[in-house]
Design a protein around this motif. Structure first.
Motif, PDB file in Angstrom:
ATOM      1  N   THR A 116      14.249  47.147  37.991  1.00  0.00           N
ATOM      2  CA  THR A 116      13.810  48.415  37.409  1.00  0.00           C
ATOM      3  C   THR A 116      14.996  49.152  36.800  1.00  0.00           C
ATOM      4  O   THR A 116      16.001  49.369  37.465  1.00  0.00           O
ATOM      5  N   GLY A 117      14.865  49.543  35.560  1.00  0.00           N
ATOM      6  CA  GLY A 117      15.933  50.282  34.887  1.00  0.00           C
ATOM      7  C   GLY A 117      16.045  51.700  35.405  1.00  0.00           C
ATOM      8  O   GLY A 117      15.101  52.246  35.971  1.00  0.00           O
ATOM      9  N   ARG A 118      17.212  52.275  35.204  1.00  0.00           N
ATOM     10  CA  ARG A 118      17.446  53.651  35.617  1.00  0.00           C
ATOM     11  C   ARG A 118      17.021  54.609  34.519  1.00  0.00           C
ATOM     12  O   ARG A 118      17.040  54.298  33.356  1.00  0.00           O
ATOM     13  N   ASN A 119      16.688  55.820  34.938  1.00  0.00           N
ATOM     14  CA  ASN A 119      16.206  56.835  34.027  1.00  0.00           C
ATOM     15  C   ASN A 119      17.241  57.953  33.957  1.00  0.00           C
ATOM     16  O   ASN A 119      17.294  58.820  34.828  1.00  0.00           O
ATOM     17  N   PHE A 120      18.103  57.911  32.937  1.00  0.00           N
ATOM     18  CA  PHE A 120      19.175  58.890  32.848  1.00  0.00           C
ATOM     19  C   PHE A 120      18.675  60.312  32.601  1.00  0.00           C
ATOM     20  O   PHE A 120      19.253  61.252  33.155  1.00  0.00           O
ATOM     21  N   PRO A 121      17.629  60.537  31.817  1.00  0.00           N
ATOM     22  CA  PRO A 121      17.121  61.919  31.720  1.00  0.00           C
ATOM     23  C   PRO A 121      16.699  62.474  33.085  1.00  0.00           C
ATOM     24  O   PRO A 121      16.905  63.656  33.365  1.00  0.00           O
ATOM     25  N   GLU A 122      16.157  61.632  33.959  1.00  0.00           N
ATOM     26  CA  GLU A 122      15.787  62.102  35.295  1.00  0.00           C
ATOM     27  C   GLU A 122      17.043  62.449  36.097  1.00  0.00           C
ATOM     28  O   GLU A 122      17.065  63.436  36.834  1.00  0.00           O
ATOM     29  N   LEU A 123      18.105  61.670  35.954  1.00  0.00           N
ATOM     30  CA  LEU A 123      19.345  61.995  36.656  1.00  0.00           C
ATOM     31  C   LEU A 123      19.904  63.335  36.183  1.00  0.00           C
ATOM     32  O   LEU A 123      20.358  64.148  36.991  1.00  0.00           O
ATOM     33  N   LEU A 124      19.839  63.593  34.895  1.00  0.00           N
ATOM     34  CA  LEU A 124      20.298  64.878  34.367  1.00  0.00           C
ATOM     35  C   LEU A 124      19.425  66.023  34.885  1.00  0.00           C
ATOM     36  O   LEU A 124      19.931  67.097  35.223  1.00  0.00           O
ATOM     37  N   ARG A 125      18.127  65.791  34.975  1.00  0.00           N
ATOM     38  CA  ARG A 125      17.209  66.804  35.511  1.00  0.00           C
ATOM     39  C   ARG A 125      17.578  67.132  36.957  1.00  0.00           C
ATOM     40  O   ARG A 125      17.644  68.301  37.358  1.00  0.00           O
ATOM     41  N   VAL A 126      17.855  66.104  37.744  1.00  0.00           N
ATOM     42  CA  VAL A 126      18.233  66.302  39.148  1.00  0.00           C
ATOM     43  C   VAL A 126      19.560  67.053  39.247  1.00  0.00           C
ATOM     44  O   VAL A 126      19.706  67.971  40.063  1.00  0.00           O
ATOM     45  N   ILE A 127      20.522  66.688  38.414  1.00  0.00           N
ATOM     46  CA  ILE A 127      21.816  67.387  38.417  1.00  0.00           C
ATOM     47  C   ILE A 127      21.616  68.855  38.066  1.00  0.00           C
ATOM     48  O   ILE A 127      22.181  69.742  38.721  1.00  0.00           O
ATOM     49  N   ASP A 128      20.785  69.142  37.066  1.00  0.00           N
ATOM     50  CA  ASP A 128      20.500  70.540  36.709  1.00  0.00           C
ATOM     51  C   ASP A 128      19.918  71.287  37.904  1.00  0.00           C
ATOM     52  O   ASP A 128      20.310  72.419  38.198  1.00  0.00           O
ATOM     53  N   SER A 129      18.982  70.657  38.600  1.00  0.00           N
ATOM     54  CA  SER A 129      18.370  71.285  39.764  1.00  0.00           C
ATOM     55  C   SER A 129      19.388  71.505  40.876  1.00  0.00           C
ATOM     56  O   SER A 129      19.456  72.596  41.460  1.00  0.00           O
ATOM     57  N   LEU A 130      20.181  70.488  41.176  1.00  0.00           N
ATOM     58  CA  LEU A 130      21.176  70.621  42.245  1.00  0.00           C
ATOM     59  C   LEU A 130      22.190  71.714  41.937  1.00  0.00           C
ATOM     60  O   LEU A 130      22.558  72.491  42.830  1.00  0.00           O
ATOM     61  N   GLN A 131      22.628  71.791  40.699  1.00  0.00           N
ATOM     62  CA  GLN A 131      23.598  72.830  40.334  1.00  0.00           C
ATOM     63  C   GLN A 131      22.969  74.218  40.395  1.00  0.00           C
ATOM     64  O   GLN A 131      23.595  75.172  40.856  1.00  0.00           O
ATOM     65  N   LEU A 132      21.741  74.339  39.961  1.00  0.00           N
ATOM     66  CA  LEU A 132      21.038  75.621  39.999  1.00  0.00           C
ATOM     67  C   LEU A 132      20.795  76.081  41.433  1.00  0.00           C
ATOM     68  O   LEU A 132      21.100  77.225  41.796  1.00  0.00           O
ATOM     69  N   THR A 133      20.259  75.186  42.259  1.00  0.00           N
ATOM     70  CA  THR A 133      19.884  75.577  43.620  1.00  0.00           C
ATOM     71  C   THR A 133      21.092  75.771  44.526  1.00  0.00           C
ATOM     72  O   THR A 133      20.973  76.401  45.575  1.00  0.00           O
ATOM     73  N   ALA A 134      22.255  75.287  44.118  1.00  0.00           N
ATOM     74  CA  ALA A 134      23.481  75.545  44.877  1.00  0.00           C
ATOM     75  C   ALA A 134      23.963  76.983  44.666  1.00  0.00           C
ATOM     76  O   ALA A 134      24.648  77.544  45.515  1.00  0.00           O
ATOM     77  N   LYS A 135      23.578  77.581  43.545  1.00  0.00           N
ATOM     78  CA  LYS A 135      24.060  78.929  43.211  1.00  0.00           C
ATOM     79  C   LYS A 135      23.040  80.035  43.475  1.00  0.00           C
ATOM     80  O   LYS A 135      23.404  81.184  43.640  1.00  0.00           O
ATOM     81  N   PHE A 136      21.771  79.689  43.445  1.00  0.00           N
ATOM     82  CA  PHE A 136      20.709  80.690  43.595  1.00  0.00           C
ATOM     83  C   PHE A 136      19.756  80.272  44.704  1.00  0.00           C
ATOM     84  O   PHE A 136      19.627  79.089  45.003  1.00  0.00           O
ATOM     85  N   LYS A 137      19.074  81.245  45.279  1.00  0.00           N
ATOM     86  CA  LYS A 137      18.145  80.979  46.374  1.00  0.00           C
ATOM     87  C   LYS A 137      16.782  80.565  45.833  1.00  0.00           C
ATOM     88  O   LYS A 137      15.772  81.231  46.053  1.00  0.00           O
ATOM     89  N   VAL A 138      16.812  79.444  45.098  1.00  0.00           N
ATOM     90  CA  VAL A 138      15.591  78.906  44.494  1.00  0.00           C
ATOM     91  C   VAL A 138      15.488  77.419  44.777  1.00  0.00           C
ATOM     92  O   VAL A 138      16.467  76.770  45.146  1.00  0.00           O
TER      93      VAL A 138
END
Length: 157
Positions: free
Chosen positions: A89-111
């Motif tokens: 199964t190939g990897r999905n780089f847009p999904e990895l970027l989505r996860v990184i965006d979420s991790l960076q956001l939720t590390a800074k805000f209570k969301v």
């Protein structure tokens, strides 16, 4: 997608159980068949030290059949996400970027971010935030679906 990773201040590295000489051939093949330029390092792990330590050797295959594991490591050097794909199964780089965006956001805000969330969309206010604190923490407002399910516009947008 290097520019997208750079924009997020993320470094990409690969680990392979094959010796470094074989990587040169792969890089050439990848560049040719994917019409790209490989622009991140591949670490050779022919003794399988790293691959074994992180369970990256497929248990039902030969000793060189690795699973495709993705580890997202935070600035604190702790693993924030592990995602493992079978070799088929190939990897999905847009999904990895989505996860990184979420991790960076939720590390800074209570969301938290809901399933299929994308950068710029509404977020969920974590249940630990008291209703009385919502106006100060989320000046763009909030909408309550249930007491434990409160949405707010993405705080850093």
């Amino acid at each position: 997608m290097k520019a997208e990773f750079d924009k997020r201040n993320v470094k990409v590295v690969a680990v392979s159980v094959d010796p470094i000489d074989s990587h040169k051939g792969w890089i050439k093949d990848i560049n040719e068949t994917q019409n790209t330029t490989m622009n991140f390092p591949i670490i050779a792990d022919p003794e399988r030290t790293v691959s074994t330590a992180y369970d990256m050797i497929h248990p039902n295959a030969d000793t060189t059949a690795t699973v495709r594991s993705v580890f997202i490591v935070g600035p604190d050097k702790k693993i924030k996400l592990t995602l493992t794909y079978p070799a088929s199964t190939g990897r999905n780089f847009p999904e990895l970027l989505r996860v990184i965006d979420s991790l960076q956001l939720t590390a800074k805000f209570k969301v938290a971010t809901p399933a299929n969330w994308k950068d710029g969309e509404d977020c969920i206010i974590t249940p630990a935030v008291k209703d009385a604190d919502v106006p100060a923490l989320f000046p763009k407002g909030a909408r309550t679906i249930k007491p434990y399910l409160r949405y707010t516009p993405q705080p850093n947008r």
